[in-house]
Design a protein around this motif. Structure first.
Motif, PDB file in Angstrom:
ATOM      1  N   CYS A  23       0.832  -1.200   0.000  1.00  0.00           N
ATOM      2  CA  CYS A  23       0.000   0.000   0.000  1.00  0.00           C
ATOM      3  C   CYS A  23       0.868   1.251   0.000  1.00  0.00           C
ATOM      4  CB  CYS A  23      -0.888   0.043   1.250  1.00  0.00           C
ATOM      5  SG  CYS A  23      -2.072  -1.316   1.357  1.00  0.00           S
ATOM      6  N   GLU A  24       0.453   2.239  -0.761  1.00  0.00           N
ATOM      7  CA  GLU A  24       1.098   3.546  -0.682  1.00  0.00           C
ATOM      8  C   GLU A  24       0.646   4.245   0.605  1.00  0.00           C
ATOM      9  OE1 GLU A  24       3.345   4.720  -2.706  1.00  0.00           O
ATOM     10  OE2 GLU A  24       3.234   3.060  -4.154  1.00  0.00           O
ATOM     11  N   LYS A  25       1.535   5.036   1.176  1.00  0.00           N
ATOM     12  CA  LYS A  25       1.185   5.769   2.393  1.00  0.00           C
ATOM     13  C   LYS A  25       0.158   6.851   2.069  1.00  0.00           C
ATOM     14  CE  LYS A  25       5.554   4.966   4.780  1.00  0.00           C
ATOM     15  NZ  LYS A  25       6.748   5.590   5.424  1.00  0.00           N
ATOM     16  N   ILE A  26      -0.753   7.058   2.991  1.00  0.00           N
ATOM     17  CA  ILE A  26      -1.777   8.088   2.803  1.00  0.00           C
ATOM     18  C   ILE A  26      -1.775   9.007   4.018  1.00  0.00           C
ATOM     19  CG2 ILE A  26      -3.221   6.627   1.330  1.00  0.00           C
ATOM     20  CD1 ILE A  26      -4.992   6.099   3.742  1.00  0.00           C
ATOM     21  N   THR A  27      -2.352  10.163   3.839  1.00  0.00           N
ATOM     22  CA  THR A  27      -2.466  11.125   4.927  1.00  0.00           C
ATOM     23  C   THR A  27      -3.934  11.360   5.246  1.00  0.00           C
ATOM     24  OG1 THR A  27      -1.982  13.397   5.597  1.00  0.00           O
ATOM     25  CG2 THR A  27      -2.376  13.021   3.247  1.00  0.00           C
ATOM     26  N   SER A  28      -4.198  11.775   6.472  1.00  0.00           N
ATOM     27  CA  SER A  28      -5.576  12.081   6.858  1.00  0.00           C
ATOM     28  C   SER A  28      -5.977  13.495   6.448  1.00  0.00           C
ATOM     29  CB  SER A  28      -5.746  11.922   8.375  1.00  0.00           C
ATOM     30  OG  SER A  28      -4.825  12.774   9.054  1.00  0.00           O
ATOM     31  N   ALA A  29      -4.998  14.234   5.952  1.00  0.00           N
ATOM     32  CA  ALA A  29      -5.305  15.599   5.535  1.00  0.00           C
ATOM     33  C   ALA A  29      -6.205  15.601   4.305  1.00  0.00           C
ATOM     34  CB  ALA A  29      -4.014  16.345   5.229  1.00  0.00           C
ATOM     35  N   THR A  30      -6.955  16.663   4.140  1.00  0.00           N
ATOM     36  CA  THR A  30      -7.851  16.779   2.988  1.00  0.00           C
ATOM     37  C   THR A  30      -7.430  17.939   2.113  1.00  0.00           C
ATOM     38  OG1 THR A  30      -9.365  18.195   4.211  1.00  0.00           O
ATOM     39  CG2 THR A  30      -9.761  15.804   4.256  1.00  0.00           C
TER      40      THR A  30
END
Length: 629
Positions: A622-629
């Motif tokens: 999985c690629e890393k994701i952020t919780s930012a929008t």
């Protein structure tokens, strides 16, 4: 007393354990040697040529005809050899020597390890041999035999010699007059390959050094302008070899290897080409005419078909060298591929090519055997133990499997788009495919130079345009239920998948191919020893794991499986065969396993998916994701 007994019992247990371990490793060694040597001993190594005694008999005779070959430009010819021996025996044999003069005058200084007390009468192995009673059942009664040999143009003349005493104590009885090709230096045996940046590379062999003639390729498309591309010239010598027999009885001059880069080709267009040499006297020497289809542009959406196998070896169509005991399936595989040339576009031979094992003449024999394939489609190769391994030369395995070649003939006689030819790893882009070819004979573990290459190769492919990501290496770095891997309990080449499986998973490798084990086996899509898909034949959707396939049944003596297949083994076949990949488009791929005996399909699977399925998050992929929008 009790303490002494306890110590004694402890020592006895230790001794028993050591004996068990020694038995295990000796058994494993024996099986490995059986895989590499015992079951398939290089036939020329059976001849103790340096022990030859001179026993010429005026009543014996050996004659060969015709004596001039290739008058019309042929690079292969049949020669009839007639033998007359007043004292025949079952162990009489006929050797083919090239160069024709093979007495001690051609002997090089021998290394101390070979144990020669004095210069032997003969110190070069023949290029092939037959027993005199081969197809001559009355030889013992009559002393007369007729043998047929197939010769290829190998830049030198030939002679035929009759020996008694068998292979272990040969006695030279009679020698024929010389046989030669009309032009022994002629350019022969073209080998196509993919270049580093979407071009075609042609390599061939001749007897012309760059000081004798200027090598080039003349090529033209239908209705196009005739063009010429210059070629470079390389060779190698006896001192380039790392050990025996390559430096001693197995040495034979390889001639000159020419490589030309054909640039600015139109994708998918067929080109006609001829190998040429411009001599210093102003004349030209030409090869036969061949043709190839230029490769598709990387990412091009069209039908693309790939052949892949390992461990084919070479064999003799004239029955010499006891070929049926050494590489019994080699000719069948070659012939099926020649018959099917119109139905594939590129070949990957992933290691263990001629099994020359230090007998350099066999490389010419191999390039001649596959010429009808390699002259028409790119013939890409990988490094195997029988090309590279030799003690104290930097190979990962400290074994003598290359017979002292230490990779030099393979690295010189074939082109592959590696940054360093001695480091046999490279990437190859063909249309919708990206191939990452690893070198299992050099360290691939995490932190090594090769590990970094593998990750870079896997990470840099654009899966929108090249959705089909293929990993290949000679040894099974993934999974195999071959018997000696089963004894170890690892079912892999030791230390194989431990370092690489996270890369396969992270970059969602579709299929990993291997040779080395001489059979066929297909494994489920798998990660960390667990099948990640219950489907057996038609795979679709997210890439949850890599399918591992052993395609090492190209022609060499077959390998056994463990009796009970592991749960991840879907299909096994102890027979000769090869694999075929067909990419129909960016979403649909098919793999077929075909037997060399009949060319029919015995196993297959398909993969159907879209680009979003490649991007999808999977375990450890999985690629890393952020919780930012």
């Amino acid at each position: 007393m009790k303490g002494s007994s306890s110590v004694g019992n402890h020592l006895l247990k230790q001794q028993n354990m050591i004996m068990i371990l020694m038995l295990f490793w000796f058994t494993k060694l024996g099986m490995v040697l059986g895989h590499n040597h015992v079951l398939g001993v290089q036939p020329l190594s059976k001849i103790a040529i340096h022990k030859t005694l001179l026993a010429l008999d005026n009543m014996a005779a050996i004659a060969a005809a015709p004596t001039l070959l290739g008058i019309s430009g042929e690079d292969t010819a049949w020669v009839t050899v007639k033998v007359l021996n007043p004292m025949p025996s079952n162990d009489d044999w006929v050797g083919v020597f090239s160069p024709a003069k093979f007495d001690s005058g051609n002997c090089a200084p021998a290394p101390d390890s070979i144990g020669w007390q004095e210069t032997p009468y003969i110190c070069q192995a023949p290029i092939k041999y037959k027993f005199a009673n081969h197809d001559n059942s009355n030889y013992l009664k009559t002393g007369a035999a007729v043998l047929k040999f197939q010769l290829i143009n190998q830049r030198e003349d030939f002679s035929f010699a009759l020996f008694s005493g068998g292979l272990s104590l040969p006695k030279l009885v009679a020698v024929s007059k010389n046989v030669r090709f009309f032009n022994p230096k002629a350019p022969v045996y073209p080998r196509l390959a993919l270049g580093k940046s979407w071009d075609e590379v042609i390599t061939w062999t001749s007897g012309y050094d760059h000081r004798d003639a200027i090598p080039f390729v003349e090529y033209v498309s239908n209705g196009g302008e005739v063009r010429r591309a210059p070629a470079g010239t390389l060779t190698f010598n006896r001192n380039s070899m790392c050990g025996e027999p390559a430096r001693t009885v197995g040495w034979r001059d390889p001639g000159f290897i020419h490589t030309s880069f054909l640039k600015n080709l139109w994708p998918n267009l067929r080109y006609i080409y001829t190998l040429g040499h411009f001599l210093t006297n102003g004349s030209y020497v030409w090869s036969r005419t061949f043709s190839f289809k230029a490769p598709p542009f990387p990412g091009q959406n069209s039908l693309q078909r790939v052949i892949i196998f390992g461990d084919m070896g070479k064999a003799e169509r004239d029955g010499s060298n006891e070929y049926a005991d050494y590489q019994p399936g080699s000719l069948n595989t070659t012939d099926r591929l020649i018959e099917d040339l119109a139905n594939y576009d590129i070949v990957f031979h992933i290691g263990d090519m001629p099994y020359a094992n230090g007998y350099i003449s066999q490389w010419d024999q191999f390039t001649a055997q596959v010429q009808e394939i390699s002259a028409r489609v790119p013939y890409m190769i990988a490094s195997g133990n029988h090309e590279r391994d030799w003690p104290n030369t930097g190979s990962f395995y400290d074994t003598p499997d290359s017979g002292g070649e230490c990779g030099v003939p393979a690295e010189t006689m074939y082109y592959y788009p590696a940054e360093n030819k001695a480091k046999f790893w490279y990437k190859a882009d063909y249309g919708m495919f990206r191939f990452c070819i690893a070198d299992s004979e050099h360290d691939w573990r995490e932190g090594t130079e090769q590990y970094k290459f593998i990750e870079h190769c896997l990470a840099t492919v654009d899966r929108k345009q090249q959705p089909w990501l293929i990993f290949a290496a000679h040894r099974p770095l993934g999974y195999s239920s071959n018997s000696w891997y089963g004894m170890e309990g690892s079912f892999e080449e030791p230390m194989g998948r431990e370092s690489l499986q996270k890369l396969w998973q992270k970059y969602k490798v579709d299929i990993a191919f291997y040779g080395h084990v001489h059979n066929y086996e297909r494994v489920c899509p798998i990660y960390q020893n667990q099948c990640v898909n219950e489907e057996k034949t038609h795979y679709s959707g997210t890439v949850n794991g890599t399918i591992h396939v052993v395609v090492g049944g190209g022609g060499s003596h077959l390998s056994d499986f463990v009796a009970s297949p592991p749960v991840w083994s879907i299909y096994r076949d102890r027979d000769f065969g090869f694999g075929k990949l067909t990419a129909f488009n960016h979403s649909y791929l098919m793999f077929e396993y075909k037997k060399s005996s009949d060319g029919l399909v015995y196993d297959y699977f398909t993969i159907h998916r879209d680009y979003r399925d490649v991007l999808a998050c999977v375990h450890d992929g999985c690629e890393k994701i952020t919780s930012a929008t």
